[in-house]
Design an enzyme around this catalytic site. Structure first.
Site, PDB file in Angstrom:
ATOM      1  N   GLU B  45       0.839  -1.208   0.000  1.00 19.06           N
ATOM      2  CA  GLU B  45       0.000   0.000   0.000  1.00 19.06           C
ATOM      3  C   GLU B  45       0.875   1.260   0.000  1.00 19.06           C
ATOM      4  O   GLU B  45       1.915   1.287   0.660  1.00 19.06           O
ATOM      5  CB  GLU B  45      -0.877  -0.017   1.258  1.00 19.06           C
ATOM      6  CG  GLU B  45      -1.867   1.137   1.365  1.00 19.06           C
ATOM      7  CD  GLU B  45      -2.591   1.159   2.712  1.00 19.06           C
ATOM      8  OE1 GLU B  45      -2.093   0.505   3.657  1.00 19.06           O
ATOM      9  OE2 GLU B  45      -3.637   1.817   2.821  1.00 19.06           O
ATOM     10  N   LYS B 118     -10.386   3.106  -1.328  1.00 19.21           N
ATOM     11  CA  LYS B 118     -10.486   2.397  -0.042  1.00 19.21           C
ATOM     12  C   LYS B 118     -11.738   2.827   0.730  1.00 19.21           C
ATOM     13  O   LYS B 118     -11.927   4.007   1.028  1.00 19.21           O
ATOM     14  CB  LYS B 118      -9.218   2.695   0.760  1.00 19.21           C
ATOM     15  CG  LYS B 118      -9.069   1.981   2.082  1.00 19.21           C
ATOM     16  CD  LYS B 118      -7.663   2.314   2.651  1.00 19.21           C
ATOM     17  CE  LYS B 118      -7.365   1.647   3.981  1.00 19.21           C
ATOM     18  NZ  LYS B 118      -5.961   1.927   4.409  1.00 19.21           N
ATOM     19  N   CYS B 155      -5.708  -2.605   2.449  1.00 17.86           N
ATOM     20  CA  CYS B 155      -5.347  -2.618   3.862  1.00 17.86           C
ATOM     21  C   CYS B 155      -6.555  -2.762   4.796  1.00 17.86           C
ATOM     22  O   CYS B 155      -7.138  -3.825   4.869  1.00 17.86           O
ATOM     23  CB  CYS B 155      -4.509  -1.383   4.178  1.00 17.86           C
ATOM     24  SG  CYS B 155      -3.521  -1.576   5.691  1.00 17.86           S
TER      25      CYS B 155
END
Lengths: 289, 289
Positions: B45, B118, B155
């Site tokens: 990431e 995200k 993540c």
């Protein structure tokens, strides 16, 4: 022991005998778990008999009993009251012409708090549950017991992140899964034990919640049940476990107040995005329009 | 190698240097993974720099770049095309006055298939992401790449069973999670490595899907990133993994056709009960009325 801790017991044994023998065997182990301090004792799925779902045979419908007048449930209620333990009871429920795989939640004073009917029903060689059970109509249920808020679910439910998350959202302090799982008659080389544990360990971590599963052991007509009952902590490690062919109990104590703080601190529930989860309410991934 | 198998590469390294150094270090490892047969390579990431979210500092907004004219993205596209690998790229996106933690999905011919922003944004000591990133507005996305259908997430998304299930429902063949995770500055005794893996192992089992996660290593201003990148198989075992401080790549091949059959045979998706899952679309467990 304060109201903010919870001592969880798990029970594991073979269940190939008669209805009364099986119930008494389980209840003797419940007594042992209570002696070890358990406030909540998790026992195996459909504990009154052999795992009859191995085959599709209409005579097995005679095993089913209604909630009202259920003799084994009454035995569980009496012992729960005597020992002061919360005691979920898994049984084959007859409700008129509908049959369910049901969990009765018995509180520590013997009161029946209600029932949960297994939502997810498996079907396949050795696990022909769709022949017997209507998919449950109660929805997911968390029971406010004297020992804490118990999220009660049954066996196949344990593979579903939806069920675990729903119970956590509904306020559960602990998830309990009475279970009957073992070898795969159509695929003897497939040992599902580790998958079974890993799915529930995932729930423990993702929801920051203890998870307790009780399974049976022993061979029943060629089908070997693998035990391996456990209590997983919020980090997914096994706080207690039983072997693949071990008869017995385990008791572990968790600190519910500390776990609530830990759950808040991790922030998983803070950061959820319910507005993005509509797809979860579809069967095939099509967004509803 | 047929269209029904997929070779998954994972890359792990330290990322403390300059933007160009970091990108080139990662791309050299991508080259190594491709040499090992990888058709899809997962990289860490926010790989262009140190994990700046360790602190809340407005100067770090200058790290952000739009999709258009993004020089590092162009480098990834060029190498993807040269090597014929699918290459998701995680970066700090500037979109006008909105900033996102974004994954650009680069296909094996270098084409940009689209971006995923995200959805779940963490916040806490050492991981102050809510200071920088707006929660993503793209929803969960599965990209039809030349190597298969890739469910791309980033993540903190990896802790969410909702995200994994959504991607599986949307048809993903594999889940990929670029990651930056390590020590907890406010709680040095807490090692989250095993929880981190167990949550994703749970997704692999519950969705019968391979899961690949790439993390960084190395110390950045007192924060130690623990690597431990892995590919988990559908049974939740690690098909490949890297150590806590190992620089390198791993490549494993999975049989997508066999996995699709296995997924159907397990029946998890057959037995889902979407009509009971409404509570998942709430933040606090209140059923919508």
């Amino acid at each position: 022991m304060t109201a903010e801790t919870l001592s969880i017991g798990i029970v594991q044994c073979a269940l190939g005998g008669s209805r009364v023998e099986n119930a008494e065997r389980v209840l003797a182990l419940v007594r042992e778990a209570a002696k070890g301090g358990a406030q909540l004792v998790v026992t195996p799925e459909l504990l009154e008999g052999p795992y009859f779902c191995r085959e599709e045979k209409d005579s097995f419908f005679e095993w089913a009993r209604p909630v009202e007048g259920n003799v084994t449930l009454a035995r569980f209620q009496a012992l729960a009251k005597e020992l002061g333990v919360v005691l979920p009871f898994s049984f084959f429920e007859k409700a008129g012409n509908a049959y369910y795989n049901t969990l009765a939640m018995v509180d520590a004073d013997g009161a029946l708090l209600g029932t949960y009917r297994k939502s997810h029903i498996p079907d396949g060689p050795g696990y022909e549950e769709k022949f017997y059970f209507r998919p449950g109509d109660t929805g997911f249920r968390v029971f406010e017991t004297k020992a804490g808020k118990v999220g009660g679910a049954v066996c196949w439910d344990q593979w579903y992140p939806e069920c675990a998350r729903a119970l956590a959202l509904l306020g559960a302090d602990v998830l309990v899964y009475p279970t009957a799982i073992g070898s795969e008659p159509a695929n003897p080389a497939l040992d599902t034990r580790d998958r079974w544990r890993r799915a529930m360990v995932g729930h423990a971590v993702s929801n920051v919640i203890p998870v307790a599963a009780s399974n049976r052991i022993g061979e029943e007509d060629g089908q070997l049940f693998y035990g391996s009952s456990f209590v997983a902590g919020t980090d997914g490690s096994f706080l207690a476990e039983l072997g693949r062919d071990e008869t017995g109990v385990r008791v572990v104590t968790v600190d519910l107040a500390a776990i609530r703080r830990e759950r808040a601190s991790w922030g998983f529930f803070r950061d959820r995005r319910p507005e993005l989860y509509g797809v979860l309410t579809t069967a095939d991934g099509r967004q509803k329009v």
